[in-house]
Scaffold this active site. Structure first.
Site, PDB file in Angstrom:
ATOM      1  N   ARG A 140       0.764  -4.799  -5.026  1.00  0.00           N
ATOM      2  CA  ARG A 140       0.817  -5.914  -3.929  1.00  0.00           C
ATOM      3  C   ARG A 140       1.229  -7.313  -5.018  1.00  0.00           C
ATOM      4  NH1 ARG A 140      -0.556  -4.099   0.754  1.00  0.00           N
ATOM      5  NH2 ARG A 140      -2.333  -2.509   1.017  1.00  0.00           N
ATOM      6  N   ASP A 190       0.261   2.212   8.483  1.00  0.00           N
ATOM      7  CA  ASP A 190      -0.307   1.489   9.646  1.00  0.00           C
ATOM      8  C   ASP A 190       0.549   1.773  10.632  1.00  0.00           C
ATOM      9  OD1 ASP A 190      -2.489   1.078   7.739  1.00  0.00           O
ATOM     10  OD2 ASP A 190      -1.805  -0.946   7.534  1.00  0.00           O
ATOM     11  N   ASP A 210       5.227  -4.971   5.518  1.00  0.00           N
ATOM     12  CA  ASP A 210       5.896  -6.078   6.056  1.00  0.00           C
ATOM     13  C   ASP A 210       6.053  -7.093   4.802  1.00  0.00           C
ATOM     14  OD1 ASP A 210       3.331  -6.794   6.182  1.00  0.00           O
ATOM     15  OD2 ASP A 210       3.297  -7.806   8.062  1.00  0.00           O
ATOM     16  N   THR A 222       4.544   2.736   5.253  1.00  0.00           N
ATOM     17  CA  THR A 222       3.179   2.122   5.399  1.00  0.00           C
ATOM     18  C   THR A 222       2.507   3.014   6.384  1.00  0.00           C
ATOM     19  OG1 THR A 222       1.478   0.653   6.315  1.00  0.00           O
ATOM     20  CG2 THR A 222       3.714   0.461   6.970  1.00  0.00           C
ATOM     21  N   GLY A 280      -5.618   0.192   9.420  1.00  0.00           N
ATOM     22  CA  GLY A 280      -4.665  -0.087  10.321  1.00  0.00           C
ATOM     23  C   GLY A 280      -5.266  -1.849  10.425  1.00  0.00           C
ATOM     24  N   ARG A 281      -5.027  -2.631   9.276  1.00  0.00           N
ATOM     25  CA  ARG A 281      -5.389  -3.765   9.074  1.00  0.00           C
ATOM     26  C   ARG A 281      -5.152  -4.384  10.384  1.00  0.00           C
ATOM     27  NH1 ARG A 281      -3.913  -6.129   3.694  1.00  0.00           N
ATOM     28  NH2 ARG A 281      -2.360  -4.583   3.901  1.00  0.00           N
ATOM     29  N   GLY A 322       0.911  -1.305   0.079  1.00  0.00           N
ATOM     30  CA  GLY A 322       0.072  -0.078   0.005  1.00  0.00           C
ATOM     31  C   GLY A 322       0.849   1.371   0.083  1.00  0.00           C
ATOM     32  N   ASP A 378       2.839  -0.425  11.338  1.00  0.00           N
ATOM     33  CA  ASP A 378       2.680  -1.868  12.056  1.00  0.00           C
ATOM     34  C   ASP A 378       3.951  -2.655  11.565  1.00  0.00           C
ATOM     35  OD1 ASP A 378       2.284  -2.202   9.522  1.00  0.00           O
ATOM     36  OD2 ASP A 378       0.557  -3.610   9.408  1.00  0.00           O
TER      37      ASP A 378
HETATM   38  O1  F6P Z   1      -1.259   0.472   3.570  1.00  0.00           O
HETATM   39  C1  F6P Z   1      -2.014  -0.242   4.530  1.00  0.00           C
HETATM   40  C2  F6P Z   1      -3.358  -0.432   4.490  1.00  0.00           C
HETATM   41  O2  F6P Z   1      -3.652   0.813   4.322  1.00  0.00           O
HETATM   42  C3  F6P Z   1      -4.333  -1.051   5.436  1.00  0.00           C
HETATM   43  O3  F6P Z   1      -4.651  -0.234   6.655  1.00  0.00           O
HETATM   44  C4  F6P Z   1      -5.535  -1.268   4.569  1.00  0.00           C
HETATM   45  O4  F6P Z   1      -6.333  -2.319   5.171  1.00  0.00           O
HETATM   46  C5  F6P Z   1      -5.088  -1.758   3.308  1.00  0.00           C
HETATM   47  O5  F6P Z   1      -3.929  -0.782   3.149  1.00  0.00           O
HETATM   48  C6  F6P Z   1      -6.080  -1.355   2.273  1.00  0.00           C
HETATM   49  O6  F6P Z   1      -5.167  -1.983   1.072  1.00  0.00           O
HETATM   50  P1  F6P Z   1      -5.924  -1.895  -0.379  1.00  0.00           P
HETATM   51  O7  F6P Z   1      -5.633  -0.469  -0.894  1.00  0.00           O
HETATM   52  O8  F6P Z   1      -4.927  -3.075  -0.956  1.00  0.00           O
HETATM   53  O9  F6P Z   1      -7.294  -2.303  -0.396  1.00  0.00           O
END
Ligand code: F6P
Length: 329
Positions: free
Chosen positions: A72, A127, A103, A125, A170-171, A11, A129
């Protein structure tokens, strides 16, 4: 090393551009050539690799997103993908790579290192995390964005005596919720790292209105559950008042990075180049107590490595991240 590359993965996060800029400018000042890789590991495998100059990163420090694009790319978990990526890098004469991401991106860097290709990870990121660092690039900006949104939601919440559930990103981590919630004076903050009871939240809301409050803001980290699910459970637990859910979503990932994120990204980007210049790979840069630190990406917990391999061939995170809870004890 005479030639290195840089990529962004996972992300996107505000400050990634500032980090790329620092890598490029520092490398050039050290007499090292820099190549950009578009679309993260996917671009590495596809050979979407091109030279960067000092001018390529002009006017980028304050831009959100990443001009190298991000992706990703779970395929990079396969050995074939990793070897194909390394082959491409070698084709371009690249001897080391800076990986800016979360990560998942570190896992890729770890695999490159396992195959003997030097990679340095930078935590990028929103997050916050990532193990091995107090702060990630993009987190400060995301918190500011959320605080700004919460201030606005409070205006409308107060005008209508309404309760709001505000779902933030914040997954698996509650850092954005915790920090933004505190900064915006939220009434409740729910994060995956701390258990809570819906009955207590309902009591808290009711008590607030009884005391004459005209709003109630609950900041909810998405890692707990969705805002809609939370609202349903709140009603099931007996809440009867006016209730709205607001999902802040991807606005949290955009925008011009704060000064703090720009400085963090610049410091980390420069350090990554110093490491590769000195022939050091397989490490991730972090910041602890305001000092830049490096940790081996793969190894034993005793060595201070971020990840260890399990006997079954899986990946174990050493000293898992625990949100910013310690900061506020
Ligand atoms: O970048 C991390 C994050 O922002 C998480 O908090 C969130 O769940 C995820 O990315 C969303 O990802 P995507 O844009 O791939 O749906």
């Amino acid at each position: 090393m005479k030639r290195i590359a840089v990529l962004t993965s996972g992300g996107d996060a505000p400050g990634m551009n500032a980090a790329i800029r620092a890598v490029v400018r520092k490398a050039i000042s050290e007499g090292i050539e820099v190549y950009g890789i578009n679309h993260g590991y996917a671009g590495m495998v596809a050979g979407d690799i091109f030279p960067l100059t000092s001018a390529s990163v002009g006017d980028k420090i304050g831009r959100g997103g990443t001009f190298l694009y991000s992706a990703r790319y779970p395929e990079f978990a396969q050995v074939e993908g990793q070897l194909a990526g390394i082959e491409q890098l070698k084709k371009f004469g690249i001897e080391g790579v800076v990986v800016i991401g979360g990560d998942g991106s570190y896992h890729g860097a770890m695999r490159l290192t396992e195959h003997g290709f030097p990679a340095v990870g930078l935590p990028g990121t929103i997050d916050n995390d990532i193990v091995g660092t107090d702060f990630t690039i993009g987190f400060d900006t995301a918190v500011s964005t959320v605080v700004d949104a919460l201030d606005k939601i409070r205006d409308t919440s107060s005008s209508h005596n309404r309760t709001f559930v505000v779902e933030v990103m914040g997954r698996n981590a509650g850092d954005i919720a915790l920090n933004a919630g505190i900064a915006a004076g939220a009434d409740d903050i729910c994060i995956p790292e701390k258990e809570f009871k819906f009955e207590n939240v309902v009591n808290n809301i009711n008590k607030g209105y009884e005391k004459g409050k005209n709003h109630h803001i609950i900041v909810l980290a998405e890692g707990v559950m969705t805002g809609e699910e939370f609202a349903t459970k709140l009603k099931e637990a007996g809440y009867k008042g006016d209730l709205r859910v607001s999902v802040l979503g991807h606005i949290q990932r955009g925008g011009s990075p704060t000064a703090r994120d720009r400085v963090l990204a610049s410091r980390m980007g420069a350090r990554a180049v110093e490491l590769l210049r000195d022939g050091i790979g397989g490490v991730a840069v972090g910041i602890r107590n305001e000092e830049l630190v490096e940790s081996p990406i793969l190894g034993t917990a005793e060595e201070g490595a971020l990840f260890s391999l399990t006997t079954e061939g899986g990946i174990k995170v050493n000293n898992p991240h625990k949100a910013g809870l310690e900061l506020y004890r």
